[in-house]
Design a protein around this motif. Structure first.
Motif, short mmCIF file in Angstrom:
data_model
loop_
_atom_site.label_atom_id
_atom_site.label_comp_id
_atom_site.label_asym_id
_atom_site.label_seq_id
_atom_site.Cartn_x
_atom_site.Cartn_y
_atom_site.Cartn_z
N PRO A 105 38.76 -31.44 118.13
CA PRO A 105 38.30 -30.43 117.14
C PRO A 105 37.12 -29.60 117.60
CG PRO A 105 37.52 -32.61 116.52
CD PRO A 105 38.40 -32.82 117.73
N TYR A 106 37.21 -29.00 118.79
CA TYR A 106 36.19 -28.04 119.18
C TYR A 106 36.30 -26.80 118.29
CZ TYR A 106 35.66 -30.69 123.57
OH TYR A 106 35.44 -31.67 124.50
N THR A 107 35.22 -26.05 118.21
CA THR A 107 35.24 -24.81 117.43
C THR A 107 36.28 -23.84 118.00
OG1 THR A 107 32.88 -25.01 116.92
CG2 THR A 107 33.87 -22.82 116.69
N ILE A 108 37.11 -23.32 117.13
CA ILE A 108 38.11 -22.33 117.54
C ILE A 108 37.53 -20.96 117.24
CG2 ILE A 108 40.48 -21.51 117.24
CD1 ILE A 108 41.14 -24.33 116.15
N LEU A 109 37.07 -20.27 118.28
CA LEU A 109 36.35 -19.02 118.06
C LEU A 109 37.24 -17.95 117.45
CD1 LEU A 109 34.15 -18.89 121.28
CD2 LEU A 109 33.50 -19.59 118.99
N PHE A 110 38.52 -17.95 117.82
CA PHE A 110 39.41 -16.95 117.22
C PHE A 110 39.36 -17.03 115.69
CE2 PHE A 110 42.13 -16.85 121.25
CZ PHE A 110 41.70 -15.58 121.59
N ASP A 111 39.20 -18.25 115.15
CA ASP A 111 39.18 -18.41 113.69
C ASP A 111 37.85 -17.98 113.08
OD1 ASP A 111 41.74 -19.31 113.84
OD2 ASP A 111 41.25 -21.43 113.65
N ASN A 112 36.86 -17.74 113.94
CA ASN A 112 35.55 -17.28 113.45
C ASN A 112 35.33 -15.80 113.72
OD1 ASN A 112 35.24 -20.34 114.06
ND2 ASN A 112 33.53 -19.87 112.71
N LEU A 113 36.41 -15.11 114.08
CA LEU A 113 36.34 -13.67 114.29
C LEU A 113 37.25 -12.98 113.29
CD1 LEU A 113 36.53 -13.52 118.21
CD2 LEU A 113 34.51 -13.10 116.80
N LEU A 114 36.75 -11.93 112.67
CA LEU A 114 37.54 -11.17 111.71
C LEU A 114 37.66 -9.73 112.19
CD1 LEU A 114 36.13 -12.55 108.34
CD2 LEU A 114 38.28 -13.15 109.47
N ILE A 115 38.80 -9.12 111.89
CA ILE A 115 39.09 -7.76 112.36
C ILE A 115 38.73 -6.76 111.27
CG2 ILE A 115 40.90 -6.26 113.27
CD1 ILE A 115 42.44 -8.81 114.06
N ARG A 483 34.05 -8.82 113.90
CA ARG A 483 32.84 -9.38 113.34
C ARG A 483 32.94 -10.90 113.38
NH1 ARG A 483 31.42 -4.98 114.04
NH2 ARG A 483 30.26 -3.55 112.68
N GLY A 484 31.81 -11.54 113.63
CA GLY A 484 31.78 -13.00 113.70
C GLY A 484 31.34 -13.61 112.38
N VAL A 485 31.95 -14.73 112.03
CA VAL A 485 31.59 -15.47 110.82
C VAL A 485 31.23 -16.90 111.21
CG1 VAL A 485 32.37 -16.33 108.58
CG2 VAL A 485 33.14 -14.10 109.38
N GLY A 486 30.03 -17.33 110.83
CA GLY A 486 29.63 -18.70 111.10
C GLY A 486 29.33 -18.98 112.56
N LEU A 487 29.05 -17.96 113.35
CA LEU A 487 28.74 -18.14 114.78
C LEU A 487 27.25 -17.90 115.00
CD1 LEU A 487 31.77 -16.25 116.40
CD2 LEU A 487 31.50 -18.71 116.07
N ASP A 488 26.63 -18.66 115.89
CA ASP A 488 25.21 -18.49 116.16
C ASP A 488 24.99 -17.25 117.02
OD1 ASP A 488 25.28 -19.20 119.05
OD2 ASP A 488 25.91 -21.13 118.26
N ASP A 493 26.28 -13.11 121.07
CA ASP A 493 25.81 -12.31 122.20
C ASP A 493 26.80 -12.38 123.36
OD1 ASP A 493 23.80 -10.77 123.64
OD2 ASP A 493 23.54 -12.58 124.82
N ILE A 494 27.31 -13.60 123.63
CA ILE A 494 28.29 -13.74 124.72
C ILE A 494 29.56 -12.96 124.41
CG2 ILE A 494 29.80 -15.40 125.90
CD1 ILE A 494 27.54 -17.47 125.47
N LEU A 495 29.99 -13.06 123.15
CA LEU A 495 31.22 -12.37 122.76
C LEU A 495 31.02 -10.86 122.66
CD1 LEU A 495 32.53 -14.81 120.00
CD2 LEU A 495 33.33 -14.63 122.35
N GLY A 496 29.77 -10.43 122.51
CA GLY A 496 29.51 -9.00 122.32
C GLY A 496 29.98 -8.53 120.96
N VAL A 497 29.85 -9.41 119.97
CA VAL A 497 30.36 -9.12 118.62
C VAL A 497 29.21 -9.23 117.62
CG1 VAL A 497 31.88 -9.97 116.80
CG2 VAL A 497 32.67 -9.94 119.17
N LYS A 498 29.17 -8.32 116.65
CA LYS A 498 28.14 -8.37 115.60
C LYS A 498 28.53 -9.39 114.54
CE LYS A 498 26.99 -3.47 116.11
NZ LYS A 498 27.08 -2.14 115.47
N PRO A 499 27.52 -9.91 113.82
CA PRO A 499 27.86 -10.81 112.70
C PRO A 499 28.45 -10.03 111.54
CG PRO A 499 25.50 -10.40 112.77
CD PRO A 499 26.06 -9.75 113.99
N ALA A 500 29.25 -10.70 110.72
CA ALA A 500 29.82 -10.06 109.54
C ALA A 500 28.70 -9.58 108.64
CB ALA A 500 30.71 -11.06 108.80
N GLY A 501 28.84 -8.37 108.11
CA GLY A 501 27.80 -7.79 107.27
C GLY A 501 26.97 -6.76 108.00
N ARG A 502 27.06 -6.72 109.31
CA ARG A 502 26.33 -5.71 110.09
C ARG A 502 27.28 -4.60 110.55
NH1 ARG A 502 21.62 -7.80 112.44
NH2 ARG A 502 20.49 -8.91 110.81
#
Length: 502
Positions: A105-115, A483-488, A493-502
């Motif tokens: 059960p490692y974190t599945i990053l795809f599930d923490n990214l929203l389009i 946008r990332g959800v629940g990611l530090d 920064d590594i993904l080059g993705v903003k957090p949700a809400g930005r």
């Protein structure tokens, strides 16, 4: 006395009232769970792997496969699998093997990214009414082009463009060799690839003569074992792939047991019948980027400059490695994340080595862009692509196309039981036993795989429409639409993705 102190994972049960003693469970189980006891079906539940073949073919729905409720005493530190593996290793002294990708059960990053999606000021597009372009070309792209006027007065390229692989959808079938999977399974992949306008990859098992008619939709692979490699083989497909590593087992080689090497597999791989097919961990002629460059250009010379792909596992310094591969002359970099499937790998390797494809993909795309060589090679992302949403997110992170392996096998009946290495697959996929491989009808299951690709194609068009773009090219590397959800912050920064809400 118990045969093993490691309890069975699953309990196969039969409702004796419903059972009509038709013996179909005995016929369908490739693991030998069921046997005939004279007046009833006997069960050896230790052999059950929960592949569910018996469940699907029981005409009376009398069979149920349950997770064994008998577990070791609850312990927050010593988990069930820790204790079970220790007991098995104490009994055998061996390395536990497994198949498929890691199921920890490692974190599945795809599930923490929203389009993203269009609203009000940026209108969406209806894919049912407007043309949507998913066509993708894999290979080196020129940094600039020169146009000249031909004798007929029409404009044309002054210099020929580098060779490209044309895909109608940005999806390919990941490498799976003949031997690790059955010939019928490869026929399913080849048929679906031709029908969908995409490609399959032979893996390192050579090319069976029955697949030669599909050569326009095949990439042939050269790996450390060099199985089946000869000039005809290199020229049989649309491209050649050099396999350096595999996401499920980075840093180690492969081992196809002799039980899975019957005559046809032996002929195709050009090895003796019944001998173990060992793929060394390294390619013994590659110890530097310069060595890799020599092999890349040797293959190009031998194939009249067909595109050459280099497959690597996603590891910690993958971006620097990919940069070297591109500078060595590769036309395609195939990145395989640690969730990638395998026919056989030590559990300890599969579950604890490598990095997720999301991290690797973002890092490689970013590095190649920074160095100004992103156009020099296409990127294929593989290792855990489960849906069209994963495809879209991977492309937004920088992939040109994705590779799917497990998803394709699931359409053939696979339930990801992870016992591919045993050669007993009841669905006829990862076995060479004739009575099992005959169950996999290439025509029937190719139709199912084609349906899957068509369904994902429609879904991708819907996603593009919601984004207000009509070409997959406009999504490629467009991380602003994620946008990332629940990611530090470090992960974002590594993904080059903003957090949700930005």
């Amino acid at each position: 006395m118990f045969r093993s102190l490691a309890p069975p994972e699953y309990l196969a049960t039969i409702d004796r009232v419903k059972c009509i003693r038709c013996k179909r469970c005995i016929q369908n189980c490739g693991w030998g769970v069921y046997s005939w006891g004279g007046d009833k079906v006997l069960i050896d539940t230790f052999k059950c792997v929960k592949c569910l073949r018996c469940y699907h073919y029981c005409p009376e729905e009398a069979i149920e496969i349950k997770d064994n409720p008998t577990r070791f005493k609850q312990n927050a530190y010593w988990g069930y699998n820790n204790i079970r593996n220790i007991k098995k290793q104490a009994e055998t002294g061996g390395i536990p093997l497994t198949g498929m990708g890691s199921d920890l059960p490692y974190t599945i990053l795809f599930d923490n990214l929203l389009i993203d999606a269009c609203q009000v000021t940026n209108p969406s597009i209806d894919p049912l009414r407007e043309p949507m372009e998913l066509r993708t070309y894999l290979g080196k792209k020129p940094s600039s082009v020169k146009i000249e006027k031909g004798k007929d007065g029409k404009l044309k390229l002054a210099e020929p463009a580098p060779p490209q692989i044309k895909l109608e959808v940005p999806i390919i079938f990941s490498p799976m060799s003949y031997g690790s999977i059955s010939l019928n399974a490869q026929k399913v992949l080849a048929t679906a690839a031709r029908e969908c306008g995409i490609v399959m990859n032979t893996g390192e098992g050579g090319l069976h003569e029955d697949l030669v008619p599909y050569r326009k939709n095949i990439i042939v692979q050269v790996a450390s074992g060099r199985f089946g490699v000869n000039p005809d083989y290199l020229n049989a497909g649309v491209a050649v792939e050099i396999k350096i590593g595999q996401g499920a087992k980075p840093g180690i080689g492969g081992h196809l047991p002799g039980e899975k090497i019957p005559l046809e597999v032996a002929k195709t791989r050009m090895i003796p019948v019944g001998t173990d097919a060992l793929s060394p961990a390294p390619q013994h002629d590659i110890y530097s980027i310069e060595d890799l460059r020599q092999l890349i250009y040797a293959i190009k010379e031998a194939t009249n400059y067909k595109p050459v792909s280099v497959k690597i596992a996603a590891v910690h310094n993958v971006a620097a490695i990919a940069s070297g591969i591109v500078r060595a002359g590769a036309d395609i970099v195939y990145l395989d994340g640690f969730r990638g499937g395998t026919g056989a790998a030590p559990s300890i390797i599969r579950d604890h080595l490598g990095i997720p494809i999301e991290h690797a993909l973002a890092a490689v795309d970013d590095r190649l862009r920074q160095e100004g060589i992103r156009n020099e090679a296409s990127i294929i992302a593989a290792g855990g692509i489960r849906s069209s949403a994963d495809v879209a997110k991977a492309i937004a992170l920088g992939a040109d196309a994705v590779g799917i392996g497990t998803a394709a096998l699931i359409t053939m009946g696979c339930t990801t039981c992870g016992k591919c290495y045993t050669g007993n697959c009841s669905w006829g996929i990862t076995t060479q036993r004739p009575e099992l491989t005959a169950r996999l009808d290439p025509e029937v299951y190719a139709e199912r795989l084609i349906n899957l690709i068509h369904a994902w194609t429609h879904e991708l068009k819907e996603i593009l429409g919601a984004l207000g773009i009509n070409s997959i090219e406009s999504l490629r590397g467009n991380r602003e639409r994620l946008r990332g959800v629940g990611l530090d912050s470090f992960t974002l920064d590594i993904l080059g993705v903003k957090p949700a809400g930005r």
